[in-house]
Design an enzyme around this catalytic site. Structure first.
Site, PDB file in Angstrom:
ATOM      1  N   GLY A  16      -2.746   3.524  -4.365  1.00 15.69           N
ATOM      2  CA  GLY A  16      -3.961   3.968  -3.699  1.00 15.69           C
ATOM      3  C   GLY A  16      -5.160   3.045  -3.852  1.00 15.69           C
ATOM      4  O   GLY A  16      -6.293   3.508  -3.776  1.00 15.69           O
ATOM      5  N   ASN A  18      -6.076   0.896  -1.672  1.00 16.05           N
ATOM      6  CA  ASN A  18      -6.757   0.898  -0.359  1.00 16.05           C
ATOM      7  C   ASN A  18      -7.551   2.182  -0.166  1.00 16.05           C
ATOM      8  O   ASN A  18      -8.625   2.160   0.425  1.00 16.05           O
ATOM      9  CB  ASN A  18      -5.749   0.685   0.772  1.00 16.05           C
ATOM     10  CG  ASN A  18      -5.408  -0.787   0.925  1.00 16.05           C
ATOM     11  OD1 ASN A  18      -6.239  -1.571   1.374  1.00 16.05           O
ATOM     12  ND2 ASN A  18      -4.210  -1.160   0.508  1.00 16.05           N
ATOM     13  N   ASN A 113      -3.297   1.719  10.436  1.00 17.96           N
ATOM     14  CA  ASN A 113      -2.461   1.279   9.310  1.00 17.96           C
ATOM     15  C   ASN A 113      -2.953  -0.063   8.783  1.00 17.96           C
ATOM     16  O   ASN A 113      -3.470  -0.879   9.542  1.00 17.96           O
ATOM     17  CB  ASN A 113      -1.008   1.129   9.784  1.00 17.96           C
ATOM     18  CG  ASN A 113      -0.074   0.708   8.659  1.00 17.96           C
ATOM     19  OD1 ASN A 113      -0.118   1.255   7.558  1.00 17.96           O
ATOM     20  ND2 ASN A 113       0.777  -0.288   8.914  1.00 17.96           N
ATOM     21  N   HIS A 115      -1.482  -3.440   6.943  1.00 15.42           N
ATOM     22  CA  HIS A 115      -0.212  -4.119   6.647  1.00 15.42           C
ATOM     23  C   HIS A 115      -0.522  -5.456   5.964  1.00 15.42           C
ATOM     24  O   HIS A 115      -1.402  -6.197   6.430  1.00 15.42           O
ATOM     25  CB  HIS A 115       0.579  -4.340   7.943  1.00 15.42           C
ATOM     26  CG  HIS A 115       1.894  -4.991   7.685  1.00 15.42           C
ATOM     27  ND1 HIS A 115       2.974  -4.302   7.176  1.00 15.42           N
ATOM     28  CD2 HIS A 115       2.290  -6.283   7.799  1.00 15.42           C
ATOM     29  CE1 HIS A 115       3.978  -5.141   7.011  1.00 15.42           C
ATOM     30  NE2 HIS A 115       3.595  -6.333   7.376  1.00 15.42           N
ATOM     31  N   ASP A 156       4.543  -1.320  13.112  1.00 15.99           N
ATOM     32  CA  ASP A 156       3.594  -2.448  13.043  1.00 15.99           C
ATOM     33  C   ASP A 156       3.338  -3.090  14.404  1.00 15.99           C
ATOM     34  O   ASP A 156       2.958  -4.266  14.483  1.00 15.99           O
ATOM     35  CB  ASP A 156       4.073  -3.510  12.032  1.00 15.99           C
ATOM     36  CG  ASP A 156       4.152  -2.959  10.617  1.00 15.99           C
ATOM     37  OD1 ASP A 156       3.310  -2.125  10.248  1.00 15.99           O
ATOM     38  OD2 ASP A 156       5.073  -3.365   9.879  1.00 15.99           O
ATOM     39  N   GLU A 186      -7.198  -6.915   2.451  1.00 14.61           N
ATOM     40  CA  GLU A 186      -7.007  -5.487   2.744  1.00 14.61           C
ATOM     41  C   GLU A 186      -8.218  -4.630   2.399  1.00 14.61           C
ATOM     42  O   GLU A 186      -8.672  -3.824   3.209  1.00 14.61           O
ATOM     43  CB  GLU A 186      -5.795  -4.940   1.975  1.00 14.61           C
ATOM     44  CG  GLU A 186      -4.483  -5.574   2.396  1.00 14.61           C
ATOM     45  CD  GLU A 186      -3.292  -4.958   1.680  1.00 14.61           C
ATOM     46  OE1 GLU A 186      -3.175  -3.734   1.643  1.00 14.61           O
ATOM     47  OE2 GLU A 186      -2.465  -5.721   1.152  1.00 14.61           O
TER      48      GLU A 186
HETATM   49  C1  GAR Z   1      -0.690  -2.366   0.338  1.00 19.25           C
HETATM   50  O1  GAR Z   1      -0.515  -3.723   0.107  1.00 19.25           O
HETATM   51  C2  GAR Z   1      -0.421  -2.042   1.804  1.00 19.25           C
HETATM   52  O2  GAR Z   1      -0.863  -3.035   2.670  1.00 19.25           O
HETATM   53  C3  GAR Z   1       1.082  -1.966   1.817  1.00 19.25           C
HETATM   54  O3  GAR Z   1       1.410  -1.311   0.607  1.00 19.25           O
HETATM   55  C4  GAR Z   1       0.387  -1.551  -0.372  1.00 19.25           C
HETATM   56  C5  GAR Z   1      -0.122  -0.228  -0.882  1.00 19.25           C
HETATM   57  O4  GAR Z   1      -1.013  -0.384  -1.942  1.00 19.25           O
HETATM   58  N1  GAR Z   1       1.554  -1.300   2.975  1.00 19.25           N
HETATM   59  C6  GAR Z   1       2.672  -1.645   3.621  1.00 19.25           C
HETATM   60  O5  GAR Z   1       3.423  -2.518   3.237  1.00 19.25           O
HETATM   61  C7  GAR Z   1       2.963  -0.828   4.881  1.00 19.25           C
HETATM   62  N2  GAR Z   1       3.934  -1.512   5.683  1.00 19.25           N
HETATM   63  P1  GAR Z   1      -2.046   0.736  -2.360  1.00 19.25           P
HETATM   64  O6  GAR Z   1      -1.287   2.038  -2.548  1.00 19.25           O
HETATM   65  O7  GAR Z   1      -2.605   0.253  -3.666  1.00 19.25           O
HETATM   66  O8  GAR Z   1      -3.113   0.847  -1.294  1.00 19.25           O
END
Ligand code: GAR
Length: 210
Positions: A16, A18, A113, A115, A156, A186
């Protein structure tokens, strides 16, 4: 008088960070056209749940397991929560489940989303989390980054909202690259994109009520 804001649901599955970037943006005012109303986690052990609760945001856990592994019922539950809460914008922030067309077509241009690559590189089915960075390093690209996009029925494949490039270093590992892409790309473009979409929704509502 409280200001009208777009109502946001954030869907998570893991750490989490993001989600945290969105919470921080809300607190600092970078995200001021929308408000996070709920966090929905597909994983009962996600640290993201603690982040939500610490920020006094409601957190709900919905797992596929509780529906005997049925994607359809899992999605039905999430859709019902979103409709009950009158959500305007759904943010997938590290949500590790690909949503079906039945789900995505109900919320056109309302699901966002993040990515961890420059789409159309290293994306689509099977490319998530660390795997994306492993693929980028294995290919030998010198620049990667992150993309925020609308979600449609193609994994995506929806319209791109923002991208940010990050240089790859010679001694990068998937882990070091993941950290840098999160920090430099991100956590910056996700809040900015969510703010942009929420602002546009409010402007359209205003226009239509004239
Ligand atoms: C992030 O890097 C996000 O971009 C990726 O998973 C991670 C989650 O981190 N998402 C994907 O790969 C979706 N295809 P977080 O839980 O710390 O935000």
């Amino acid at each position: 008088m409280s200001e009208h804001k777009a109502r946001i649901a954030v869907l998570v599955s893991g750490g989490g960070t993001n989600l945290q970037a969105l919470i921080d943006a809300q607190n600092s005012g970078i995200l001021n056209s929308g408000k996070i109303e709920v966090v929905i986690s597909s994983n009962p052990n996600a640290y993201a749940i603690k982040r939500a609760l610490d920020a006094s945001i409601d957190a709900v856990c919905v797992t596929k397991a509780e529906f005997g592994g049925s994607q359809e019922l899992f999605e039905k539950k999430i859709i019902s929560l979103i409709k009950t809460l009158d959500i305007d914008v759904i943010v997938l922030a590290g949500f590790m489940s690909i949503l079906s067309e039945n789900f995505t077509k109900q919320f056109p241009n309302r699901i966002i989303n993040v990515h961890p690559s420059l789409i159309p590189s290293f994306c689509g089915k099977g490319f998530y989390g660390l795997r994306v960075h492993e693929a980028a390093l294995n290919y030998g690209v010198k620049v990667t980054g992150a993309t925020v996009h609308f979600v449609n029925e193609i994994p995506d494949g929806g319209e791109i909202i923002m991208q940010k490039a990050v240089n790859i270093r010679e001694n990068d590992t998937p882990e070091s690259l993941q950290k840098r892409v999160m920090k430099l790309a991100e956590w910056k473009i996700l809040p900015l994109s969510v703010q942009k979409v929420c602002k546009e929704i409010l402007e359209n509502e205003k226009e239509q009520s004239k």
